[in-house]
Design a protein around this motif. Structure first.
Motif, PDB file in Angstrom:
ATOM      1  N   SER A 286       0.828  -1.208   0.000  1.00 56.32           N
ATOM      2  CA  SER A 286       0.000   0.000   0.000  1.00 56.32           C
ATOM      3  C   SER A 286       0.862   1.257   0.000  1.00 56.32           C
ATOM      4  N   HIS A 287       2.070   1.179   0.589  1.00 55.80           N
ATOM      5  CA  HIS A 287       2.988   2.328   0.629  1.00 55.80           C
ATOM      6  C   HIS A 287       3.879   2.381  -0.606  1.00 55.80           C
ATOM      7  N   GLN A 288       4.236   1.220  -1.114  1.00 54.26           N
ATOM      8  CA  GLN A 288       5.160   1.112  -2.240  1.00 54.26           C
ATOM      9  C   GLN A 288       4.506   0.266  -3.330  1.00 54.26           C
ATOM     10  N   SER A 289       3.661   0.890  -4.119  1.00 55.47           N
ATOM     11  CA  SER A 289       2.867   0.150  -5.105  1.00 55.47           C
ATOM     12  C   SER A 289       3.731  -0.547  -6.150  1.00 55.47           C
ATOM     13  N   TRP A 290       4.931  -0.032  -6.407  1.00 60.49           N
ATOM     14  CA  TRP A 290       5.811  -0.655  -7.406  1.00 60.49           C
ATOM     15  C   TRP A 290       6.210  -2.073  -7.013  1.00 60.49           C
ATOM     16  N   LEU A 291       6.204  -2.344  -5.698  1.00 58.78           N
ATOM     17  CA  LEU A 291       6.599  -3.670  -5.236  1.00 58.78           C
ATOM     18  C   LEU A 291       5.545  -4.743  -5.534  1.00 58.78           C
ATOM     19  N   SER A 292       4.326  -4.322  -5.807  1.00 61.67           N
ATOM     20  CA  SER A 292       3.281  -5.307  -6.108  1.00 61.67           C
ATOM     21  C   SER A 292       3.584  -6.059  -7.400  1.00 61.67           C
ATOM     22  N   LYS A 293       4.442  -5.460  -8.244  1.00 56.98           N
ATOM     23  CA  LYS A 293       4.855  -6.129  -9.480  1.00 56.98           C
ATOM     24  C   LYS A 293       6.091  -7.002  -9.269  1.00 56.98           C
ATOM     25  N   LYS A 294       6.613  -6.969  -8.052  1.00 58.18           N
ATOM     26  CA  LYS A 294       7.819  -7.723  -7.742  1.00 58.18           C
ATOM     27  C   LYS A 294       7.574  -8.667  -6.566  1.00 58.18           C
ATOM     28  N   GLU A 295       6.357  -9.151  -6.485  1.00 54.32           N
ATOM     29  CA  GLU A 295       5.938  -9.986  -5.370  1.00 54.32           C
ATOM     30  C   GLU A 295       6.835 -11.207  -5.194  1.00 54.32           C
TER      31      GLU A 295
ATOM     32  N   ASP B 211      10.051   0.042   3.020  1.00 57.93           N
ATOM     33  CA  ASP B 211       8.987   0.990   3.310  1.00 57.93           C
ATOM     34  C   ASP B 211       9.468   2.430   3.149  1.00 57.93           C
ATOM     35  N   ARG B 212      10.772   2.640   3.377  1.00 58.10           N
ATOM     36  CA  ARG B 212      11.363   3.985   3.273  1.00 58.10           C
ATOM     37  C   ARG B 212      12.087   4.202   1.936  1.00 58.10           C
ATOM     38  N   PHE B 213      11.943   3.267   1.039  1.00 59.91           N
ATOM     39  CA  PHE B 213      12.658   3.313  -0.234  1.00 59.91           C
ATOM     40  C   PHE B 213      12.095   4.399  -1.152  1.00 59.91           C
ATOM     41  N   HIS B 214      12.981   5.089  -1.872  1.00 61.10           N
ATOM     42  CA  HIS B 214      12.580   6.102  -2.850  1.00 61.10           C
ATOM     43  C   HIS B 214      12.681   5.481  -4.245  1.00 61.10           C
ATOM     44  N   TYR B 215      11.537   5.097  -4.784  1.00 61.88           N
ATOM     45  CA  TYR B 215      11.478   4.516  -6.119  1.00 61.88           C
ATOM     46  C   TYR B 215      10.743   5.514  -7.000  1.00 61.88           C
ATOM     47  N   LEU B 216      11.492   6.239  -7.820  1.00 65.78           N
ATOM     48  CA  LEU B 216      10.942   7.366  -8.561  1.00 65.78           C
ATOM     49  C   LEU B 216      10.269   6.927  -9.869  1.00 65.78           C
ATOM     50  N   ASN B 217       8.976   7.216  -9.978  1.00 66.71           N
ATOM     51  CA  ASN B 217       8.283   6.956 -11.235  1.00 66.71           C
ATOM     52  C   ASN B 217       8.457   8.159 -12.167  1.00 66.71           C
TER      53      ASN B 217
ATOM     54  N   PHE C  32       9.231  15.962 -11.945  1.00 63.69           N
ATOM     55  CA  PHE C  32       9.166  17.034 -10.945  1.00 63.69           C
ATOM     56  C   PHE C  32      10.569  17.464 -10.527  1.00 63.69           C
ATOM     57  N   PHE C  33      11.432  16.484 -10.257  1.00 60.66           N
ATOM     58  CA  PHE C  33      12.798  16.814  -9.838  1.00 60.66           C
ATOM     59  C   PHE C  33      13.618  17.389 -10.994  1.00 60.66           C
ATOM     60  N   LEU C  34      13.346  16.947 -12.218  1.00 64.73           N
ATOM     61  CA  LEU C  34      14.013  17.536 -13.375  1.00 64.73           C
ATOM     62  C   LEU C  34      13.646  19.012 -13.503  1.00 64.73           C
ATOM     63  N   GLU C  35      12.404  19.352 -13.194  1.00 66.35           N
ATOM     64  CA  GLU C  35      11.969  20.748 -13.208  1.00 66.35           C
ATOM     65  C   GLU C  35      12.735  21.558 -12.172  1.00 66.35           C
ATOM     66  N   GLN C  36      12.942  20.955 -11.001  1.00 68.45           N
ATOM     67  CA  GLN C  36      13.706  21.629  -9.949  1.00 68.45           C
ATOM     68  C   GLN C  36      15.144  21.882 -10.404  1.00 68.45           C
ATOM     69  N   MET C  37      15.727  20.892 -11.062  1.00 73.25           N
ATOM     70  CA  MET C  37      17.087  21.041 -11.582  1.00 73.25           C
ATOM     71  C   MET C  37      17.154  22.127 -12.646  1.00 73.25           C
TER      72      MET C  37
ATOM     73  N   LEU D  24      15.515   4.534  -9.805  1.00 70.64           N
ATOM     74  CA  LEU D  24      14.654   5.184 -10.784  1.00 70.64           C
ATOM     75  C   LEU D  24      13.885   4.110 -11.551  1.00 70.64           C
ATOM     76  N   GLU D  25      12.605   4.318 -11.721  1.00 62.15           N
ATOM     77  CA  GLU D  25      11.797   3.377 -12.490  1.00 62.15           C
ATOM     78  C   GLU D  25      12.398   3.198 -13.889  1.00 62.15           C
ATOM     79  N   ASN D  26      12.617   1.959 -14.273  1.00 60.84           N
ATOM     80  CA  ASN D  26      13.239   1.633 -15.568  1.00 60.84           C
ATOM     81  C   ASN D  26      14.662   2.165 -15.679  1.00 60.84           C
ATOM     82  N   GLY D  27      15.280   2.455 -14.532  1.00 61.69           N
ATOM     83  CA  GLY D  27      16.652   2.947 -14.534  1.00 61.69           C
ATOM     84  C   GLY D  27      17.614   1.887 -14.030  1.00 61.69           C
ATOM     85  N   ASN D  28      18.892   2.246 -13.991  1.00 57.29           N
ATOM     86  CA  ASN D  28      19.925   1.341 -13.503  1.00 57.29           C
ATOM     87  C   ASN D  28      20.173   1.645 -12.031  1.00 57.29           C
TER      88      ASN D  28
END
Length: 279
Positions: A16-25, A49-55, A61-66, A243-247
Motif C-alpha cells: 500500500s505504501h510502495q505500489s511498485w513492489l506489487s509487481k515484484k511480489e 517501506d522507506r525506499f525512494h522509487y521514482l516513477n 518534478f525533480f528535473l523541473e527543480q534542476m 529510478l523506475e526503468n533505470g539502472n
C-alpha cells in the motif's frame, strides 16, 4: 500468495505504501524467505517501506527543480555547457539525465544550451567560450567520483572555468561534505542513510548485525566484482533509491540487486543493476 500468517499484514502494508513492489511480489517473497529471524524480516520491511522509487511523474518534478536551478544559478546560457558526469563511452545515468533535462530547459527559454556527453570533451568546448560548466548526473553516493571529475577538469582545462554540479538525487551527508569544501552542488532529493541515520542505540547495533548476516548469504565475488566493495552500498552509502526503468545505483544495499547467492545460484532480485564486470 503463500505468505506466513505473521508476515501477511506487513506485505500488504508495504504494497500500500510502495505500489511498485506489487509487481515484484515473487522477488520480495524470495528475499524475505532468506531471513532467519523476525529482526531480519523487520529490517527488510523497514528499508523497503522507506525506499525512494521514482516513477516518471516524480522524476519529471525533480528535473523541473534542476532546470530551475540551472536557469537561475547566475550562469549565462551562451557560456554554459552541461556536462554528463561520464568518463568513458559506456552509456550511463549521467548521459540519461543530460538528455532528459533538455526539455524542461527548453521550456524555460534555454533553447541553445550546449551539452557534452563525456567529461573529457568539456575541454574542447571550454576553449570555444563555454567556460561555465554544470556537471549533471542522476545519483550522488559518496561524492568521490564527482570530486575526481572536478579535479580532472581543473587540471586539464587551461582557461579559467566556473563549475557547478546538479544531481537529481543523492545522499545528504555527501552533499553537505561537498558544500563544506566549497563545491557548488544542487540536489533536490537528499536521502539519509538507511540504517545508521535511522536507527539508534541497541536497535542500530541489531540492524547492522542483521544486515551483515543477510549479506553473508550473498556470493562473495561475481567474476571481477567483490561483495566487500559494495557492502551496505558502495562506500557504505546505505542508499534507498532507484529510478523506475533505470539502472540501480551501486550505492544501494546489495541485498536488493546482487546477482548470486553464496552457493552461486542466480537470485531473483527486487532491483536491477547493470555494471561492467558482472556479465
Amino acid at each position: 500468495m503463500d505468505y506466513k500468517k505473521e508476515d501477511y499484514i506487513k506485505f500488504m502494508q508495504l504494497y500500500s505504501h510502495q505500489s511498485w513492489l506489487s509487481k515484484k511480489e515473487s522477488s520480495l517473497e524470495a528475499l524475505i524467505s532468506t531471513c532467519d529471524t523476525k529482526g531480519q524480516k523487520n529490517l527488510v520491511f523497514s528499508l523497503l517501506d522507506r525506499f525512494h522509487y521514482l516513477n516518471g511523474k516524480t522524476t519529471n518534478f525533480f528535473l523541473e527543480q534542476m532546470a530551475d536551478y540551472i536557469v537561475n544559478c547566475e550562469f549565462e546560457m551562451e557560456r554554459v555547457q552541461l556536462v554528463a558526469c561520464t568518463y568513458n563511452d559506456e552509456a550511463d545515468s549521467g548521459q540519461r539525465i543530460l538528455d532528459m533535462i533538455k526539455v524542461p530547459l527548453y521550456q524555460k527559454g534555454w533553447k541553445k544550451i550546449k551539452t557534452v556527453n563525456v567529461i573529457g570533451k568539456a575541454v574542447k568546448a571550454s576553449s570555444k567560450g563555454k567556460n561555465q560548466i554544470i556537471i549533471v548526473d542522476e545519483f550522488l553516493g559518496t561524492g568521490r567520483t564527482l570530486r575526481t571529475r572536478i579535479e580532472w577538469l581543473k587540471k586539464n582545462v587551461r582557461k579559467p572555468v566556473e563549475i557547478k554540479c546538479c544531481f537529481l538525487a543523492g545522499m545528504k551527508n555527501a552533499v553537505e561534505k561537498l558544500k563544506a569544501d566549497s563545491i557548488d552542488i544542487f540536489c533536490p532529493l537528499q536521502l539519509e542513510k538507511g540504517i545508521s541515520e535511522y536507527f539508534e542505540g541497541d536497535k542500530l547495533n541489531f540492524a547492522i548485525n542483521d544486515m551483515n548476516v543477510l549479506e553473508s548469504k550473498l556470493a562473495k565475488i561475481i567474476k571481477e566484482k567483490k561483495l566487500e566493495d559494495y557492502s551496505f552500498g558502495y562506500g557504505k552509502a546505505e542508499a534507498l533509491y532507484s529510478l523506475e526503468n533505470g539502472n540501480t545505483p551501486n550505492s544501494v544495499f546489495p541485498i536488493f540487486w546482487w546477482l548470486k547467492d553464496k552457493n552461486g545460484n542466480e537470485r531473483e532480485t527486487i532491483l536491477t543493476r547493470y555494471e561492467t564486470g558482472f556479465e
